[in-house]
Design a protein around this motif. Structure first.
Motif, PDB file in Angstrom:
ATOM      1  N   THR A   5      66.067  29.317  30.124  1.00  0.00           N
ATOM      2  CA  THR A   5      64.854  28.654  30.606  1.00  0.00           C
ATOM      3  C   THR A   5      64.371  29.387  31.844  1.00  0.00           C
ATOM      4  O   THR A   5      65.120  29.555  32.807  1.00  0.00           O
ATOM      5  N   PHE A   6      63.131  29.857  31.805  1.00  0.00           N
ATOM      6  CA  PHE A   6      62.487  30.393  33.003  1.00  0.00           C
ATOM      7  C   PHE A   6      61.773  29.240  33.694  1.00  0.00           C
ATOM      8  O   PHE A   6      60.886  28.614  33.105  1.00  0.00           O
ATOM      9  N   VAL A   7      62.173  28.938  34.922  1.00  0.00           N
ATOM     10  CA  VAL A   7      61.497  27.909  35.713  1.00  0.00           C
ATOM     11  C   VAL A   7      60.544  28.609  36.675  1.00  0.00           C
ATOM     12  O   VAL A   7      60.971  29.277  37.626  1.00  0.00           O
ATOM     13  N   VAL A   8      59.250  28.488  36.410  1.00  0.00           N
ATOM     14  CA  VAL A   8      58.230  29.155  37.220  1.00  0.00           C
ATOM     15  C   VAL A   8      57.620  28.128  38.171  1.00  0.00           C
ATOM     16  O   VAL A   8      57.120  27.087  37.725  1.00  0.00           O
ATOM     17  N   ILE A   9      57.681  28.407  39.473  1.00  0.00           N
ATOM     18  CA  ILE A   9      57.032  27.513  40.442  1.00  0.00           C
ATOM     19  C   ILE A   9      55.767  28.187  40.950  1.00  0.00           C
ATOM     20  O   ILE A   9      55.741  29.404  41.191  1.00  0.00           O
ATOM     21  N   ALA A  10      54.702  27.409  41.094  1.00  0.00           N
ATOM     22  CA  ALA A  10      53.400  27.973  41.439  1.00  0.00           C
ATOM     23  C   ALA A  10      52.694  27.110  42.467  1.00  0.00           C
ATOM     24  O   ALA A  10      52.601  25.886  42.295  1.00  0.00           O
ATOM     25  N   TYR A  11      52.214  27.748  43.518  1.00  0.00           N
ATOM     26  CA  TYR A  11      51.369  27.063  44.494  1.00  0.00           C
ATOM     27  C   TYR A  11      50.339  28.061  45.029  1.00  0.00           C
ATOM     28  O   TYR A  11      50.698  29.045  45.681  1.00  0.00           O
ATOM     29  N   ASP A  31      64.015  34.133  22.439  1.00  0.00           N
ATOM     30  CA  ASP A  31      64.790  32.887  22.456  1.00  0.00           C
ATOM     31  C   ASP A  31      64.825  32.314  23.872  1.00  0.00           C
ATOM     32  O   ASP A  31      65.841  32.357  24.563  1.00  0.00           O
ATOM     33  N   PHE A  32      63.692  31.770  24.300  1.00  0.00           N
ATOM     34  CA  PHE A  32      63.604  31.218  25.648  1.00  0.00           C
ATOM     35  C   PHE A  32      62.554  30.119  25.675  1.00  0.00           C
ATOM     36  O   PHE A  32      61.748  29.966  24.754  1.00  0.00           O
ATOM     37  N   GLU A  33      62.584  29.346  26.757  1.00  0.00           N
ATOM     38  CA  GLU A  33      61.525  28.387  27.065  1.00  0.00           C
ATOM     39  C   GLU A  33      61.091  28.624  28.503  1.00  0.00           C
ATOM     40  O   GLU A  33      61.818  29.240  29.295  1.00  0.00           O
ATOM     41  N   VAL A  34      59.905  28.147  28.825  1.00  0.00           N
ATOM     42  CA  VAL A  34      59.382  28.285  30.179  1.00  0.00           C
ATOM     43  C   VAL A  34      58.913  26.919  30.665  1.00  0.00           C
ATOM     44  O   VAL A  34      58.149  26.245  29.973  1.00  0.00           O
ATOM     45  N   VAL A  35      59.394  26.517  31.819  1.00  0.00           N
ATOM     46  CA  VAL A  35      58.915  25.306  32.484  1.00  0.00           C
ATOM     47  C   VAL A  35      58.105  25.752  33.689  1.00  0.00           C
ATOM     48  O   VAL A  35      58.629  26.381  34.606  1.00  0.00           O
ATOM     49  N   VAL A  36      56.805  25.466  33.670  1.00  0.00           N
ATOM     50  CA  VAL A  36      55.922  25.853  34.765  1.00  0.00           C
ATOM     51  C   VAL A  36      55.649  24.619  35.620  1.00  0.00           C
ATOM     52  O   VAL A  36      55.151  23.602  35.112  1.00  0.00           O
ATOM     53  N   VAL A  37      55.982  24.702  36.902  1.00  0.00           N
ATOM     54  CA  VAL A  37      55.776  23.578  37.825  1.00  0.00           C
ATOM     55  C   VAL A  37      54.695  23.961  38.822  1.00  0.00           C
ATOM     56  O   VAL A  37      54.890  24.854  39.659  1.00  0.00           O
ATOM     57  N   ASN A  38      53.548  23.306  38.719  1.00  0.00           N
ATOM     58  CA  ASN A  38      52.472  23.531  39.683  1.00  0.00           C
ATOM     59  C   ASN A  38      52.628  22.536  40.826  1.00  0.00           C
ATOM     60  O   ASN A  38      52.597  21.320  40.618  1.00  0.00           O
ATOM     61  N   THR A  76      62.588  19.967  40.381  1.00  0.00           N
ATOM     62  CA  THR A  76      61.908  19.355  39.237  1.00  0.00           C
ATOM     63  C   THR A  76      62.060  20.221  37.998  1.00  0.00           C
ATOM     64  O   THR A  76      62.358  19.727  36.905  1.00  0.00           O
ATOM     65  N   GLY A  77      61.865  21.538  38.162  1.00  0.00           N
ATOM     66  CA  GLY A  77      61.977  22.444  37.027  1.00  0.00           C
ATOM     67  C   GLY A  77      63.386  22.523  36.475  1.00  0.00           C
ATOM     68  O   GLY A  77      63.587  22.571  35.247  1.00  0.00           O
ATOM     69  N   ALA A  78      64.379  22.527  37.356  1.00  0.00           N
ATOM     70  CA  ALA A  78      65.770  22.565  36.907  1.00  0.00           C
ATOM     71  C   ALA A  78      66.110  21.327  36.086  1.00  0.00           C
ATOM     72  O   ALA A  78      66.770  21.410  35.041  1.00  0.00           O
ATOM     73  N   ALA A  79      65.656  20.165  36.539  1.00  0.00           N
ATOM     74  CA  ALA A  79      65.937  18.911  35.817  1.00  0.00           C
ATOM     75  C   ALA A  79      65.297  18.912  34.431  1.00  0.00           C
ATOM     76  O   ALA A  79      65.845  18.311  33.488  1.00  0.00           O
ATOM     77  N   ALA A  80      64.175  19.599  34.294  1.00  0.00           N
ATOM     78  CA  ALA A  80      63.467  19.614  33.008  1.00  0.00           C
ATOM     79  C   ALA A  80      63.958  20.723  32.081  1.00  0.00           C
ATOM     80  O   ALA A  80      63.584  20.750  30.899  1.00  0.00           O
ATOM     81  N   SER A  81      64.801  21.620  32.572  1.00  0.00           N
ATOM     82  CA  SER A  81      65.238  22.766  31.771  1.00  0.00           C
ATOM     83  C   SER A  81      66.259  22.354  30.719  1.00  0.00           C
ATOM     84  O   SER A  81      66.978  21.364  30.878  1.00  0.00           O
ATOM     85  N   GLN A  82      66.329  23.153  29.649  1.00  0.00           N
ATOM     86  CA  GLN A  82      67.268  22.883  28.561  1.00  0.00           C
ATOM     87  C   GLN A  82      68.090  24.116  28.183  1.00  0.00           C
ATOM     88  O   GLN A  82      68.960  24.039  27.312  1.00  0.00           O
ATOM     89  N   GLY A  83      67.838  25.264  28.806  1.00  0.00           N
ATOM     90  CA  GLY A  83      68.479  26.500  28.402  1.00  0.00           C
ATOM     91  C   GLY A  83      69.945  26.581  28.795  1.00  0.00           C
ATOM     92  O   GLY A  83      70.413  25.884  29.706  1.00  0.00           O
ATOM     93  N   LYS A  84      70.671  27.452  28.061  1.00  0.00           N
ATOM     94  CA  LYS A  84      72.063  27.711  28.418  1.00  0.00           C
ATOM     95  C   LYS A  84      72.128  28.324  29.807  1.00  0.00           C
ATOM     96  O   LYS A  84      73.067  28.065  30.566  1.00  0.00           O
ATOM     97  N   TYR A  85      71.130  29.146  30.143  1.00  0.00           N
ATOM     98  CA  TYR A  85      71.007  29.706  31.475  1.00  0.00           C
ATOM     99  C   TYR A  85      69.602  29.420  32.009  1.00  0.00           C
ATOM    100  O   TYR A  85      68.674  29.174  31.229  1.00  0.00           O
ATOM    101  N   GLY A 176      73.232  26.875  32.899  1.00  0.00           N
ATOM    102  CA  GLY A 176      72.289  25.762  32.862  1.00  0.00           C
ATOM    103  C   GLY A 176      72.881  24.444  33.309  1.00  0.00           C
ATOM    104  O   GLY A 176      72.310  23.754  34.161  1.00  0.00           O
ATOM    105  N   ASP A 177      74.031  24.053  32.744  1.00  0.00           N
ATOM    106  CA  ASP A 177      74.646  22.779  33.129  1.00  0.00           C
ATOM    107  C   ASP A 177      75.027  22.795  34.609  1.00  0.00           C
ATOM    108  O   ASP A 177      74.853  21.796  35.321  1.00  0.00           O
ATOM    109  N   PHE A 178      75.551  23.927  35.057  1.00  0.00           N
ATOM    110  CA  PHE A 178      75.950  24.051  36.465  1.00  0.00           C
ATOM    111  C   PHE A 178      74.751  23.876  37.392  1.00  0.00           C
ATOM    112  O   PHE A 178      74.785  23.068  38.329  1.00  0.00           O
ATOM    113  N   VAL A 179      73.657  24.591  37.147  1.00  0.00           N
ATOM    114  CA  VAL A 179      72.527  24.562  38.070  1.00  0.00           C
ATOM    115  C   VAL A 179      71.812  23.214  38.021  1.00  0.00           C
ATOM    116  O   VAL A 179      71.312  22.717  39.043  1.00  0.00           O
ATOM    117  N   ARG A 180      71.772  22.583  36.847  1.00  0.00           N
ATOM    118  CA  ARG A 180      71.135  21.257  36.764  1.00  0.00           C
ATOM    119  C   ARG A 180      71.934  20.224  37.563  1.00  0.00           C
ATOM    120  O   ARG A 180      71.349  19.397  38.281  1.00  0.00           O
TER     121      ARG A 180
END
Length: 430
Positions: A5-11, A31-38, A76-85, A176-180
């Motif tokens: 999971t790529f967690v992208v933070i944007a401001y 094989d990835f997902e992206v969580v974008v947090v504005n 917020t992005g970490a909590a929403a992530s689902q990836g192994k990393y 992923g489990d560790f960082v969440r």
């Protein structure tokens, strides 16, 4: 579960967020997902994000209603992530297109809590100084290949050593489990600049293993696109930095007290000194001379007088020692005199007698500089007098020769005319 999971933070990164998201879509492994947090941007960031991710099911968009800073956006992005990393990405940076392809074999066949990869640092401009500065940053971030475990993970970043790793969070792939779990335990208080110093401190304190892969250049880091760089900054931005460091320090210390382990406490103490060093460097290099004195008054509202003394001491003492090595008379507004006046007027009166070593060393150096300058002035005056006496002596000698010549060969005499003819021939021969 996706590999990553790529967690992208944007401001307020309207200019850069498209480049960032395009670099993720261009990955050679899909094989990835992206969580974008504005984080409640006030420019065109949201529109730019929506244009890039519209219709792509791999992207999830979290649009926060109020701005709370990078730390809580990552949380917020970490909590929403689902990836192994999980890989955190700042919206003004980008990821190399083969990043995931190069990391995947390690990610799928290991259980490291932290996998640190390398970065390419992109200079702010093509000038020689900016290119050199970018190269220095690459050298600092891309340290040697190694596997660390236990407290040596934390100590590799938060202790004094020749080749110290950085606390950057954006060039790491986290289990992923560790960082969440760890982000869920972190403070829910909004932090400011250098928030990653706190985040990596907690993560490294809890990590079992960390692998370093600096040769895998997965991050393209744009130096100067955000707050990094060497350009002048306003007093307000400096205040934001030093107040943020104060908050970070408080939260790191609170975490260290809860852990109640000597190794973690020692690293927290080191980090406190490092915050002061960074603030001092920013104070010297990024504030105008007019703002520096005001900044010290502001620092005294956030930090103890001894801490402000420590902030000033390194640049002040370094400048004084440099002057002792020079054969020059400093200008009246030289940094040593200007900073020294601020130190004496604003900081020294607030130091206790027990903290006298802070100003004793300065006053001794000030005395040494004054003596050094006085010696230079005295030597130059003596050299000037010597040159003056030599000039007078030469003039007297010329006068004596002229008088003797007039006596032996008066003007208008045949002897005097012959002397002129010989001199004329001599000059033509040259």
């Amino acid at each position: 579960m996706p590999v990553c999971t790529f967690v992208v933070i944007a401001y307020n990164v309207e200019r850069y967020i498209g480049r960032c998201l395009q670099s993720l879509k261009a990955q050679t492994v899909q094989d990835f997902e992206v969580v974008v947090v504005n984080d409640a941007s006030t420019d065109g960031t949201v529109k730019a994000i929506q244009q890039e991710i519209d219709g792509d099911e791999r992207f999830r968009f979290i649009n926060k209603a109020s701005n709370a800073g990078a730390h809580l956006a990552r949380r917020t992005g970490a909590a929403a992530s689902q990836g192994k990393y999980v890989i955190f990405v700042d919206g003004d940076d980008s990821i190399t297109r083969n990043c995931l392809e190069l990391l995947q074999p390690v990610l799928e066949n290991s259980d490291y809590d932290i996998l640190r990869f390398g970065r390419d640092v992109m200079p702010a401009s093509s000038t020689e100084s900016d290119v050199a500065f970018a190269y220095e940053n690459e050298e600092m971030f891309n340290q040697g290949d190694a596997v660390l475990s236990g407290h040596e993970i934390l100590e590799s970043i938060y202790s004094e050593r020749t080749h110290r790793n950085t606390w950057s969070i954006i060039d790491c792939a986290f289990n992923g489990d560790f960082v969440r779990d760890v982000f869920a335990e972190m403070t829910d208080y909004p932090l400011g600049r250098m928030q990653d110093s706190y985040e990596m401190f907690v993560l490294c304190s809890k990590a079992r293993t960390m692998r370093m892969l600096p040769d895998v250049r997965g991050l393209r880091y744009y130096l100067g696109a955000g707050i990094s760089g060497r350009s002048r900054e306003t007093l307000n931005k400096f205040d934001y930095l030093q107040e943020s460091a104060r908050k970070d320090y408080e939260h790191v210390n609170a975490f260290a007290r809860l852990c109640d382990e000597a190794a973690i406490s020692e690293c927290a103490t080191w980090l406190g000194r490092e915050y002061l060093r960074i603030i001092g460097n920013e104070w010297v290099t990024r504030l105008s001379p007019d703002d520096q004195a005001t900044a010290i008054e502001h620092l005294l509202l956030s930090w103890r007088a001894k801490e402000v003394s420590d902030i000033m001491s390194d640049p002040l003492m370094a400048r004084g020692r440099w002057l002792l090595e020079q054969d020059m008379i400093p200008a009246k507004n030289d940094e040593f005199y200007r900073w020294g006046a601020v130190f004496e007027q604003s900081v020294v009166p607030k130091l206790s007698e027990e903290q006298s070593s802070s100003y004793d060393a300065y006053y001794q150096l000030k005395h040494d500089v004054e003596q050094h300058v006085a010696n230079i002035v005295r030597r130059r005056e003596e050299e000037a007098r010597k040159r003056q006496l030599e000039a007078i002596k030469r003039e007297q000698e010329r006068g004596f020769i002229h008088r003797a010549l007039n006596k032996v060969a008066p003007d208008g005499s045949l002897c005097r005319d012959m002397i002129r003819v010989v001199r004329a021939h001599s000059r033509r021969g040259k």
